[in-house]
Write a protein that holds these residues in place. Sequence first.
Motif, mmCIF file in Angstrom:
data_model
loop_
_atom_site.group_PDB
_atom_site.id
_atom_site.type_symbol
_atom_site.label_atom_id
_atom_site.label_comp_id
_atom_site.label_asym_id
_atom_site.label_seq_id
_atom_site.Cartn_x
_atom_site.Cartn_y
_atom_site.Cartn_z
ATOM 1 N N UNK A 243 0.788 -1.233 0.000
ATOM 2 C CA UNK A 243 0.000 0.000 0.000
ATOM 3 C C UNK A 243 0.823 1.289 0.000
ATOM 4 N N UNK A 244 1.981 1.360 0.671
ATOM 5 C CA UNK A 244 2.732 2.626 0.657
ATOM 6 C C UNK A 244 3.443 2.910 -0.669
ATOM 7 N N UNK A 245 3.535 1.926 -1.562
ATOM 8 C CA UNK A 245 4.343 2.081 -2.771
ATOM 9 C C UNK A 245 3.495 2.592 -3.939
ATOM 10 N N UNK A 246 3.996 3.643 -4.571
ATOM 11 C CA UNK A 246 3.313 4.252 -5.710
ATOM 12 C C UNK A 246 4.307 4.428 -6.863
ATOM 13 N N UNK A 247 3.850 4.168 -8.064
ATOM 14 C CA UNK A 247 4.608 4.487 -9.275
ATOM 15 C C UNK A 247 3.966 5.704 -9.929
ATOM 16 N N UNK A 248 4.781 6.615 -10.432
ATOM 17 C CA UNK A 248 4.203 7.776 -11.089
ATOM 18 C C UNK A 248 5.012 8.154 -12.327
ATOM 19 N N UNK A 249 4.298 8.724 -13.282
ATOM 20 C CA UNK A 249 4.899 9.244 -14.507
ATOM 21 C C UNK A 249 4.614 10.734 -14.553
ATOM 22 N N UNK A 250 5.655 11.518 -14.784
ATOM 23 C CA UNK A 250 5.523 12.972 -14.686
ATOM 24 C C UNK A 250 6.130 13.655 -15.904
ATOM 25 N N UNK A 251 5.418 14.646 -16.436
ATOM 26 C CA UNK A 251 5.908 15.482 -17.525
ATOM 27 C C UNK A 251 6.129 16.888 -16.990
ATOM 28 N N UNK A 252 7.250 17.522 -17.419
ATOM 29 C CA UNK A 252 7.617 18.817 -16.840
ATOM 30 C C UNK A 252 7.997 19.823 -17.918
ATOM 31 N N UNK A 253 7.063 20.638 -18.399
ATOM 32 C CA UNK A 253 7.474 21.788 -19.221
ATOM 33 C C UNK A 253 8.243 22.761 -18.344
ATOM 34 N N UNK A 254 9.288 23.375 -18.897
ATOM 35 C CA UNK A 254 10.174 24.166 -18.053
ATOM 36 C C UNK A 254 10.742 25.368 -18.785
ATOM 37 N N UNK A 255 11.193 26.318 -18.000
ATOM 38 C CA UNK A 255 11.997 27.443 -18.481
ATOM 39 C C UNK A 255 13.378 27.262 -17.884
ATOM 40 N N UNK A 256 14.399 27.104 -18.746
ATOM 41 C CA UNK A 256 15.732 26.747 -18.300
ATOM 42 C C UNK A 256 16.685 27.925 -18.416
ATOM 43 N N UNK A 257 17.582 28.004 -17.447
ATOM 44 C CA UNK A 257 18.608 29.040 -17.423
ATOM 45 C C UNK A 257 19.959 28.336 -17.337
ATOM 46 N N UNK A 258 20.812 28.569 -18.314
ATOM 47 C CA UNK A 258 22.146 27.983 -18.304
ATOM 48 C C UNK A 258 23.177 29.080 -18.519
ATOM 49 N N UNK A 259 24.105 29.166 -17.591
ATOM 50 C CA UNK A 259 25.177 30.150 -17.682
ATOM 51 C C UNK A 259 26.467 29.434 -18.056
ATOM 52 N N UNK A 260 27.113 29.895 -19.125
ATOM 53 C CA UNK A 260 28.355 29.296 -19.594
ATOM 54 C C UNK A 260 29.459 30.342 -19.498
ATOM 55 N N UNK A 261 30.514 30.021 -18.764
ATOM 56 C CA UNK A 261 31.602 30.970 -18.571
ATOM 57 C C UNK A 261 32.218 31.377 -19.901
ATOM 58 N N UNK A 262 32.314 32.692 -20.110
ATOM 59 C CA UNK A 262 32.868 33.219 -21.346
ATOM 60 C C UNK A 262 31.831 33.479 -22.409
ATOM 61 N N UNK A 263 30.635 32.869 -22.262
ATOM 62 C CA UNK A 263 29.564 33.020 -23.257
ATOM 63 C C UNK A 263 28.417 33.848 -22.711
ATOM 64 N N UNK A 264 28.022 33.593 -21.462
ATOM 65 C CA UNK A 264 26.901 34.298 -20.855
ATOM 66 C C UNK A 264 25.754 33.368 -20.548
ATOM 67 N N UNK A 276 8.944 7.644 -11.636
ATOM 68 C CA UNK A 276 9.377 7.669 -10.248
ATOM 69 C C UNK A 276 8.678 6.649 -9.363
ATOM 70 N N UNK A 277 9.310 6.429 -8.213
ATOM 71 C CA UNK A 277 8.754 5.587 -7.159
ATOM 72 C C UNK A 277 8.525 6.490 -5.947
#
Length: 281
Positions: A243-264, A276-277
């Motif tokens: 009973x405590x165990x659950x399986x789940x499937x998740x979709x995540x639209x996102x806004x991503x921020x990546x900083x690269x040294x020398x590039x910005x 997930x479990x």
Amino acid sequence: MKKVTLLAALVLSSAAFSQNLKISEIHISSGSGSMGSQNATLVDFAKLAPSSTILAMDLSQLTPYNYMYFNGFGMNSGSNSTSLQLGLQCAKMPKITFRVGLTHVSNYGLLSAHGSFYESAPYDTLTSSQTGQQTYIDSSHTKSYDMNYSNQQIRLDGAMIFRMFPEKRWSLHTGLGASIGMSYSATTSLRYWESSSINSNNGGYYNESGKNETFQNKNSLGAALYIPFGVDFCIGKKREFWMPFHLYLETRPSLNINSINGIGASFSPGMSSALGLRVKL
């Protein structure tokens, strides 16, 4: 005095909030998708690999192009992620689960550049002295380069989760999440190659040569805001052990921020999915 009062208020409110929190779940998940990408130029990669012998070559004859590939729900920039998180319940907000923990992200193709040159021409015509049959021989020559910046990231990851039909075997959830962390093992990979071929209806010849270079880069910041949409399945409804165990499937639209040294810093949309479990305590 005002700053001291404000700091004291924050500490007291945090302490009061923490007293109403209890660990109610454990989450383990793994997923893939896109964390956003940025098309770069040779000038950008010269900043990441200033001692490159490939970039020292004359590449003006090669035409840049954008290379598209699919990974998970996204394209261009692929990523794999693994998370270990705790589900926290607040007595004053019983319908909300606070999911907090660590996420490891493997990014490849955060920054990329591609270029190629191709030419083909008739090479020769051979005529049989006995039958008079003609054999046409064509030649072709190709030059190409691929350049990519990739990294690994460790992020603090937190989300507020709202569950619908939590008492049912199948339930839905959504919410709002954010993650932020630093990269390690940031790498710039460069590849250049040339190929020549001679083709005829009686066979042919092919030859390829090139070089590869890899450079280590400084660590940088990575972050994301995302909206989780998931479906959850309770493994057991009759046997108490399951009973405590659950399986789940998740979709995540996102806004991503990546900083690269020398590039910005770059901002880009992305999409990922995770399996997930969830274990209720």
